[in-house]
Design a protein around this motif. Structure first.
Motif, PDB file in Angstrom:
ATOM      1  N   ARG A  22     -17.136 -45.217 -19.010  1.00  0.00           N
ATOM      2  CA  ARG A  22     -18.396 -44.556 -19.390  1.00  0.00           C
ATOM      3  C   ARG A  22     -18.573 -43.294 -18.580  1.00  0.00           C
ATOM      4  O   ARG A  22     -18.100 -43.155 -17.456  1.00  0.00           O
ATOM      5  CB  ARG A  22     -19.583 -45.518 -19.238  1.00  0.00           C
ATOM      6  N   ALA A  70     -21.822 -41.173 -17.309  1.00  0.00           N
ATOM      7  CA  ALA A  70     -23.241 -41.521 -17.193  1.00  0.00           C
ATOM      8  C   ALA A  70     -24.073 -40.376 -16.617  1.00  0.00           C
ATOM      9  O   ALA A  70     -24.584 -40.462 -15.500  1.00  0.00           O
ATOM     10  CB  ALA A  70     -23.370 -42.767 -16.316  1.00  0.00           C
ATOM     11  N   PRO A  71     -24.227 -39.295 -17.342  1.00  0.00           N
ATOM     12  CA  PRO A  71     -24.994 -38.169 -16.795  1.00  0.00           C
ATOM     13  C   PRO A  71     -26.499 -38.398 -16.871  1.00  0.00           C
ATOM     14  O   PRO A  71     -26.975 -39.129 -17.739  1.00  0.00           O
ATOM     15  CB  PRO A  71     -24.609 -37.013 -17.731  1.00  0.00           C
ATOM     16  N   SER A 113     -27.377 -49.139 -13.604  1.00  0.00           N
ATOM     17  CA  SER A 113     -25.970 -48.780 -13.789  1.00  0.00           C
ATOM     18  C   SER A 113     -25.089 -50.036 -13.759  1.00  0.00           C
ATOM     19  O   SER A 113     -24.208 -50.211 -14.605  1.00  0.00           O
ATOM     20  CB  SER A 113     -25.573 -47.800 -12.679  1.00  0.00           C
TER      21      SER A 113
HETATM   22  N1  GLU Z   1     -25.825 -40.621 -13.085  1.00  0.00           N
HETATM   23  C1  GLU Z   1     -24.864 -40.807 -12.041  1.00  0.00           C
HETATM   24  C2  GLU Z   1     -24.300 -39.447 -11.673  1.00  0.00           C
HETATM   25  O1  GLU Z   1     -24.336 -38.563 -12.510  1.00  0.00           O
HETATM   26  C3  GLU Z   1     -23.762 -41.727 -12.511  1.00  0.00           C
HETATM   27  C4  GLU Z   1     -22.849 -42.199 -11.445  1.00  0.00           C
HETATM   28  C5  GLU Z   1     -21.881 -43.229 -11.947  1.00  0.00           C
HETATM   29  O2  GLU Z   1     -21.003 -42.843 -12.735  1.00  0.00           O
HETATM   30  O3  GLU Z   1     -21.985 -44.394 -11.597  1.00  0.00           O
HETATM   31  O4  GLU Z   1     -23.874 -39.215 -10.575  1.00  0.00           O
END
Ligand code: GLU
Length: 453
Positions: free
Chosen positions: A6, A8-9, A198
């Motif tokens: 995944r 995850a932004p 997460s």
């Molecule tokens: N939203 C987090 C980030 O952008 C995701 C980190 C992850 O991939 O666990 O750093």
């Protein structure tokens, strides 16, 4: 094992060349293993997350050639996080704390002054029900911490507890849980920090590999403990280096200019951007790779360097030019058309070697159709007048230039630059450009004659 990864932004801004690295690493890993790629918006921060940014991220990924098999939003999955929080609460692993940010800061300073690590002392675990009720009565709301498994039953006596994993980028990694504070998973206002959602999603979605930036290494020990506390096997982790400019500066200050949207608007090819993002900071040469599949063959998590990935945005120009020079007509036809450059293949094959960006083709479109500004030098006037007379009859083909210049050479005695340059300047208005032998048929007899004195 079927691979599931995944990206995850947080949709709290536009993504830039640094942020797309985890997206591309995950995508290429899925491509190579036949796995599933999930785009999961980390949008639990309802204040800062914006639909507009989520849409822009989807658009940027599609432009780069990253096509998620599934898209999820964490903001639609709160019920799952609440459930997991309850499981942890019931197991005594999630406990309420009432300290204010100021109180915590004072404690940390005190610990530092005494030369102790500023680790949370778990004071809240000692609170009686009456004390908690009093805080609540005062209007205080608790934040919730996860009790790290760094003790043998008495949480006030911690012991060294190494959590280790084999990182696909960094090799063997170890974090001592006794060196960390119990992490806050839920804030006073009831909102979730990134950690629990997460992990819950990684479990629920069957994520097998977590590939992300090395700024998350320190969190991984905690996360592995939470995976286990929820009865799940942790995924495999890979933490890649972070992109910086040549002088080591992070990208935060320059992210506007380096946002994917502005690189697209500047006319860069997606594969130039992807090649630079993926190959920088690895043991592979940074080269322009024309397709994602080919980029996949050059990419390997283990070849990512341990030091930071330093790059120069200027490198994009060379990579871009390389791609454009070899780009087949089928790939640009529609784009040229939408720029008003309605041409056939010979035009593109003639000019692409002189284009650093596809949009440069407009210049040569203009050269072919005119008008061109060609100030004729006095000493060339006679020579060019001879040229008009000696232009071969019949169709203008790729043979014409050779024939024409041979005749001119024989007639005028000129050769080399003195022979070609006045013609090139008169016919194209430029001193450089694509091969004249290929340009002549495109310019055509009428324009050739009109441009000579
Ligand atoms: N939203 C987090 C980030 O952008 C995701 C980190 C992850 O991939 O666990 O750093």
């Amino acid at each position: 094992m079927t691979v599931t990864v995944r990206f995850a932004p947080s949709p709290t801004g536009f993504i830039h060349i640094g942020n797309i690295r985890p997206a591309l690493f995950n995508w290429l890993f899925a491509l190579k293993t036949g796995g599933t790629f999930i785009l999961r918006f980390d949008d639990t921060d309802l204040e800062r997350s914006k639909e507009e940014y989520a849409k822009a991220i989807e658009h940027d990924l599609a432009w780069l050639g990253v096509h998620p098999h599934r898209i999820d939003k964490q903001s639609e999955r709160f019920a799952l996080y609440d459930e997991a929080a309850d499981v942890l609460r019931k197991a005594g692993l999630l406990y309420p704390c009432y300290e204010t940010a100021d109180e915590l800061e004072r404690r940390r300073s005190r610990a530092r002054a005494l030369g102790r690590p500023p680790v949370y002392d778990r004071a809240a675990l000692k609170l009686t029900d009456e004390e908690k009720a009093r805080f609540e009565g005062e209007g205080r709301k608790p934040h919730w911490r996860f009790l790290l498994p760094n003790h043998d039953g008495d949480p006030f006596t911690t012991r060294r507890t190494d959590v280790s994993w084999t990182d696909m980028c960094r090799g063997s990694q170890t974090i001592d849980l006794a060196s960390l504070s119990d992490p806050v998973l839920i804030r006073e206002d009831g909102t979730y920090l990134y950690t629990l959602p997460s992990i819950v999603d990684d479990i629920d979605m069957g994520v097998t590999h977590v590939i992300r930036g090395e700024d998350h290494v320190a969190n991984t020990g905690v996360q592995i403990s939470i995976f286990k506390a929820l009865g799940a096997e942790p995924p495999v982790f890979a933490h890649h280096n972070l992109l910086t400019t040549r002088d080591g500066e992070g990208l935060s200050k320059r992210k506007g200019a380096l946002s994917i949207g502005s690189l697209r608007d500047s006319g860069y090819e997606p594969m130039a951007v992807a090649s630079l993002a993926v190959l920088t900071g690895s043991s592979q040469a940074v080269e322009a790779v024309p397709t994602m599949t080919e980029l996949g063959t050059r990419f390997d998590l283990a070849s990512i360097s341990r030091s930071s990935a330093k790059f120069d945005p200027e490198d994009l120009n060379g990579l871009n030019a390389k791609l454009v020079h070899e780009m087949p007509f089928s790939q640009v036809q529609e784009r040229l058309f939408s720029m008003g450059v309605n041409v056939a293949e010979p035009f593109w094959l003639t000019v692409r070697g002189n284009c650093s960006k596809v949009s440069d083709a407009r210049t040569y479109w203009q050269v072919i159709h005119g008008p061109v500004s060609s100030a004729v030098a006095e000493e060339d006037r006679e020579f060019l007048a001879a040229a008009v007379k000696l232009l071969p009859e019949g169709d203008i083909t790729t043979e014409t230039w050779g024939e024409w210049t041979s005749r001119l050479k024989a007639e005028t005695g000129r050769k080399g630059k003195g022979l070609f340059m006045p013609l090139r300047k008169a016919l194209t208005g430029m001193e450089h450009g694509p091969d004249m032998k290929d340009m002549l048929p495109l310019i055509g007899r009428q324009n050739i004659q009109a441009r000579l004195p």
